[in-house]
Design a protein around this motif. Structure first.
Motif, PDB file in Angstrom:
ATOM      1  N   MET A  15       0.816  -1.210   0.000  1.00  0.00           N
ATOM      2  CA  MET A  15       0.000   0.000   0.000  1.00  0.00           C
ATOM      3  C   MET A  15       0.854   1.266   0.000  1.00  0.00           C
ATOM      4  O   MET A  15       0.443   2.294  -0.549  1.00  0.00           O
ATOM      5  N   ILE A  16       2.031   1.209   0.580  1.00  0.00           N
ATOM      6  CA  ILE A  16       2.951   2.347   0.485  1.00  0.00           C
ATOM      7  C   ILE A  16       3.355   2.567  -0.971  1.00  0.00           C
ATOM      8  O   ILE A  16       3.434   3.703  -1.458  1.00  0.00           O
ATOM      9  N   LEU A  17       3.573   1.462  -1.696  1.00  0.00           N
ATOM     10  CA  LEU A  17       3.898   1.567  -3.124  1.00  0.00           C
ATOM     11  C   LEU A  17       2.715   2.134  -3.920  1.00  0.00           C
ATOM     12  O   LEU A  17       2.907   2.911  -4.851  1.00  0.00           O
ATOM     13  N   VAL A  18       1.505   1.743  -3.539  1.00  0.00           N
ATOM     14  CA  VAL A  18       0.324   2.311  -4.202  1.00  0.00           C
ATOM     15  C   VAL A  18       0.279   3.831  -3.998  1.00  0.00           C
ATOM     16  O   VAL A  18      -0.007   4.594  -4.921  1.00  0.00           O
ATOM     17  N   GLY A  19       0.571   4.267  -2.774  1.00  0.00           N
ATOM     18  CA  GLY A  19       0.613   5.704  -2.512  1.00  0.00           C
ATOM     19  C   GLY A  19       1.668   6.408  -3.341  1.00  0.00           C
ATOM     20  O   GLY A  19       1.475   7.546  -3.791  1.00  0.00           O
ATOM     21  N   SER A  20       2.785   5.720  -3.593  1.00  0.00           N
ATOM     22  CA  SER A  20       3.856   6.340  -4.381  1.00  0.00           C
ATOM     23  C   SER A  20       3.473   6.533  -5.843  1.00  0.00           C
ATOM     24  O   SER A  20       4.094   7.336  -6.540  1.00  0.00           O
ATOM     25  N   TYR A 220       6.778   3.218 -12.158  1.00  0.00           N
ATOM     26  CA  TYR A 220       5.373   2.832 -12.021  1.00  0.00           C
ATOM     27  C   TYR A 220       5.162   1.405 -12.515  1.00  0.00           C
ATOM     28  O   TYR A 220       4.466   0.585 -11.875  1.00  0.00           O
ATOM     29  N   ALA A 221       5.775   1.077 -13.659  1.00  0.00           N
ATOM     30  CA  ALA A 221       5.577  -0.245 -14.249  1.00  0.00           C
ATOM     31  C   ALA A 221       6.286  -1.340 -13.460  1.00  0.00           C
ATOM     32  O   ALA A 221       5.729  -2.429 -13.249  1.00  0.00           O
ATOM     33  N   LEU A 222       7.503  -1.064 -13.013  1.00  0.00           N
ATOM     34  CA  LEU A 222       8.310  -2.103 -12.386  1.00  0.00           C
ATOM     35  C   LEU A 222       7.991  -2.304 -10.908  1.00  0.00           C
ATOM     36  O   LEU A 222       7.883  -3.446 -10.441  1.00  0.00           O
ATOM     37  N   ILE A 223       7.843  -1.188 -10.165  1.00  0.00           N
ATOM     38  CA  ILE A 223       7.735  -1.317  -8.710  1.00  0.00           C
ATOM     39  C   ILE A 223       6.286  -1.448  -8.235  1.00  0.00           C
ATOM     40  O   ILE A 223       5.887  -2.520  -7.760  1.00  0.00           O
ATOM     41  N   PRO A 224       5.431  -0.413  -8.349  1.00  0.00           N
ATOM     42  CA  PRO A 224       4.061  -0.599  -7.851  1.00  0.00           C
ATOM     43  C   PRO A 224       3.269  -1.655  -8.630  1.00  0.00           C
ATOM     44  O   PRO A 224       2.481  -2.397  -8.044  1.00  0.00           O
ATOM     45  N   THR A 225       3.458  -1.712  -9.962  1.00  0.00           N
ATOM     46  CA  THR A 225       2.636  -2.625 -10.760  1.00  0.00           C
ATOM     47  C   THR A 225       3.051  -4.079 -10.551  1.00  0.00           C
ATOM     48  O   THR A 225       2.211  -4.936 -10.272  1.00  0.00           O
TER      49      THR A 225
END
Length: 305
Positions: A15-20, A220-225
């Motif tokens: 969820m922290i990654l989603v916020g990012s 965006y593509a590599l980390i949160p996705t």
């Protein structure tokens, strides 16, 4: 480290990654058009999901024409609609405002279920929806105008949240059983196909492409996705569904904190009040469910003893 604590840790990181993604989308909005950025995001993520499917030997689902139509609608709403509206909205308003609005996702999903699926809400649900609405209205009508705060931008971001809510509900209509990894791969592939055609009409020249925006799309593509997917499902496999839902409240909090720390955006009283209302609405729904599930689990264990 216990299994449940590991689950909490993985869900928190997801969820922290989603916020990012709000911060990444803010940077993307300054240098790339929405459909171009969305197509590029899925062009990067799709091959990685295919590789994960191969490594984990995840089978492809057998789908009928009805399920394919539902998946296309789901990808159009959640994969493409969410990303493009979020980027378009962040070109007009602040990442801090966006973080507050994104926090309404659980409540918006519940409201869509009431309006479109005919579900009957209880008083707690109606109170949560009203509280979340107050949170959004607090930032929409806050004093001050200008590029850093745009009601139109907030409306576009709220449209992105509605798209994500539709994405969640449309998935319930699929008859075939689809594993989470296969579904994510299909959403990336279909999302790429849907975004590609409009992206061709807004394709910029090489001189117009902003390097910072490209780096943000890569992130965006590599980390949160991709990484976010792995973390979320690793965490949700270790805890109950109601416990997992509580962690969605971390997304807007992390978005506001990232906006303050990384972008230097001020966090005003209206935004703090707004995010407080949204978090109170989400926790008011989920905490009683967690307590009830724990009481049931204790009663079950006592019965076995």
């Amino acid at each position: 480290m216990s299994e449940k604590f590991q689950g909490y840790l993985y869900l928190s990181l997801a969820m922290i990654l989603v916020g990012s993604t709000v911060i990444a989308s803010k940077i993307i909005a300054a240098g790339l058009a929405p459909f171009t950025a969305t197509a590029l995001r899925f062009a990067i993520a799709f091959p990685l999901f295919l590789l994960l499917m191969r490594l984990t030997k995840t089978p492809w689902p057998k789908l009928g024409w009805r399920d394919w139509l539902i998946l296309i609608a789901q990808a159009g709403a959640g994969s493409v609609g969410y990303t493009t509206l979020l980027i378009a909205g962040l070109s007009l308003t602040s990442a801090t405002d966006a973080g507050v609005v994104i926090g309404t996702l659980p409540i918006v999903s519940a409201a869509i279920a009431i309006l479109l699926l005919g579900e009957r809400p209880d008083r707690r649900m109606l109170a949560a929806i009203a509280l979340a609405a107050v949170g959004v209205l607090t930032i929409v009508f806050k004093p001050g105008e200008g590029a850093a705060h745009s009601p139109l931008g907030i409306v576009l971001i709220f449209g992105a949240v509605i798209c994500e809510g539709l994405f969640i509900l449309i998935n319930r209509r699929v008859r075939a059983e689809i594993s989470p990894l296969a579904l994510s791969t299909l959403m990336a592939g279909i999302g790429l196909a849907v975004a590609l055609i409009p992206a061709l009409f807004e394709a910029p020249s090489a001189a117009q492409i902003d390097k910072g925006a490209i780096v943000a799309v890569l992130y965006y593509a590599l980390i949160p996705t991709v990484v976010g997917f792995v973390l979320w499902y690793a965490g949700s496999a270790r805890v109950s569904g109601t416990e997992a839902s509580v962690f969605t409240a971390l997304a807007p909090v992390s978005a506001v904190l990232f906006a303050f720390l990384l972008l230097g955006e001020p966090v005003g009283t209206h935004q703090l009040l707004g995010i407080g209302c949204v978090l109170a609405a989400v926790l008011g729904l989920t905490v009683p469910q967690i307590r009830a599930s724990r009481r049931t689990a204790r009663a079950f264990q006592a019965g076995k003893a």
